[in-house]
Design an enzyme around this catalytic site. Structure first.
Site, mmCIF file in Angstrom:
data_model
loop_
_atom_site.group_PDB
_atom_site.id
_atom_site.type_symbol
_atom_site.label_atom_id
_atom_site.label_comp_id
_atom_site.label_asym_id
_atom_site.label_seq_id
_atom_site.Cartn_x
_atom_site.Cartn_y
_atom_site.Cartn_z
ATOM 1 N N CYS A 20 64.813 17.395 51.513
ATOM 2 C CA CYS A 20 65.606 17.383 52.750
ATOM 3 C C CYS A 20 66.433 16.351 52.853
ATOM 4 O O CYS A 20 65.901 15.154 52.443
ATOM 5 C CB CYS A 20 64.897 17.904 54.003
ATOM 6 S SG CYS A 20 66.200 18.630 55.128
ATOM 7 N N ASP B 122 56.518 21.843 61.986
ATOM 8 C CA ASP B 122 57.095 20.496 61.943
ATOM 9 C C ASP B 122 56.582 19.782 63.306
ATOM 10 O O ASP B 122 56.487 20.399 64.455
ATOM 11 C CB ASP B 122 58.634 20.467 61.885
ATOM 12 C CG ASP B 122 59.298 18.906 61.443
ATOM 13 O OD1 ASP B 122 58.297 17.984 61.387
ATOM 14 O OD2 ASP B 122 60.393 18.750 61.151
#
Length: 256
Positions: free
Chosen positions: A26, A160
């Site tokens: 990412c 997360d």
């Protein structure tokens, strides 16, 4: 609801029995970086549209992807990353940049995933922020009603570490001992389970050992001085490829 294209189906992630977990790199911020990262062979690459030092514009992403396609580069699944976006903001990005998936938090708008599915041929990955140690019982219970409500309009669950400002993307690890409860719930719902937060080439093996996670997501953990380091990217992917989701060696133990 529109169906995914055949190409997107082929690129779709999700751990299978005996298969290594999927890898998402990412925070891609430029054409050269994207080219190098794609060359390392991840399953997905992510572009951040939420406020961040890695935030990019949809026009830039559209240009980078078009250039790579012109170069006949085989693209992995492309993911647009948001925090808690307004509907019109995601809509505008998807209208300009052709992406395979969006990753977002939707506790502020539980109907957002279904709304996106009704308008775009795109996967929706739901981020579940993990705030801290949860004591006793099933530690996925708080998120269960939301996940059950959205089960038919999301394609993956991503755990997360909670960040007070954005909800996720902090680069810090959460308490990995919560994973088994989420793994059980995700399996019941028929959804792949991904993990992000504080991962790097040195600790991803501990996460994968026995966790039966379907995929991992990394950004700052493969950077040097805030810039993507292709050696770290390659090392991270190699470490993940060494594991299969049927590994049963016990959970990696606590936080990284």
């Amino acid at each position: 609801m529109p169906e995914l294209t055949e190409e997107a189906r082929k690129k779709r992630n999700g751990g299978g029995h005996g298969r290594p977990p999927s890898v998402k790199i990412c925070g891609v911020t430029g054409l050269e970086t994207a080219r190098d990262i794609v060359g390392a062979g991840p399953d997905c690459i992510g572009f951040v549209f939420a406020p961040s030092r890695r935030q990019v514009s949809p026009a830039d992403v559209r240009g980078w992807l078009a250039r790579l396609e012109e170069e006949r580069v085989k693209l992995p699944l492309t993911v647009g990353v948001f925090a808690r976006p307004r509907r019109e903001d995601v809509d505008a990005v998807l209208a300009e940049a052709r992406l395979d998936a969006v990753q977002l938090i939707a506790d502020h708008d539980p109907d957002l995933p279904a709304w996106l599915k009704s308008r775009h041929e795109v996967q929706v990955w739901l981020t579940v922020p993990i705030a801290g140690p949860e004591q006793g019982g099933n530690r996925a219970a708080a998120a269960e009603p939301m996940l059950r409500r959205m089960r038919h309009s999301i394609d993956a669950i991503l755990l997360d570490t909670h960040d007070p400002s954005q909800g996720g993307g902090s680069g810090r690890a959460f308490d990995w001992t919560v994973i088994p409860d989420y793994r059980s719930l995700a399996g019941e719902l028929g959804l792949p389970l991904y993990a992000a937060g504080g991962l790097n080439p040195d600790n991803v093996g501990r996460l994968l050992a026995g966790s039966r996670i379907d995929g991992v997501d990394v950004s700052s953990g493969v950077e040097t001085n805030g810039i993507k380091d292709i050696r770290k990217v390659s090392a991270f992917i190699e470490r993940v490829r060494a594991y299969g989701t049927d590994t049963d060696e016990g959970n990696g133990g606590g936080t990284a």
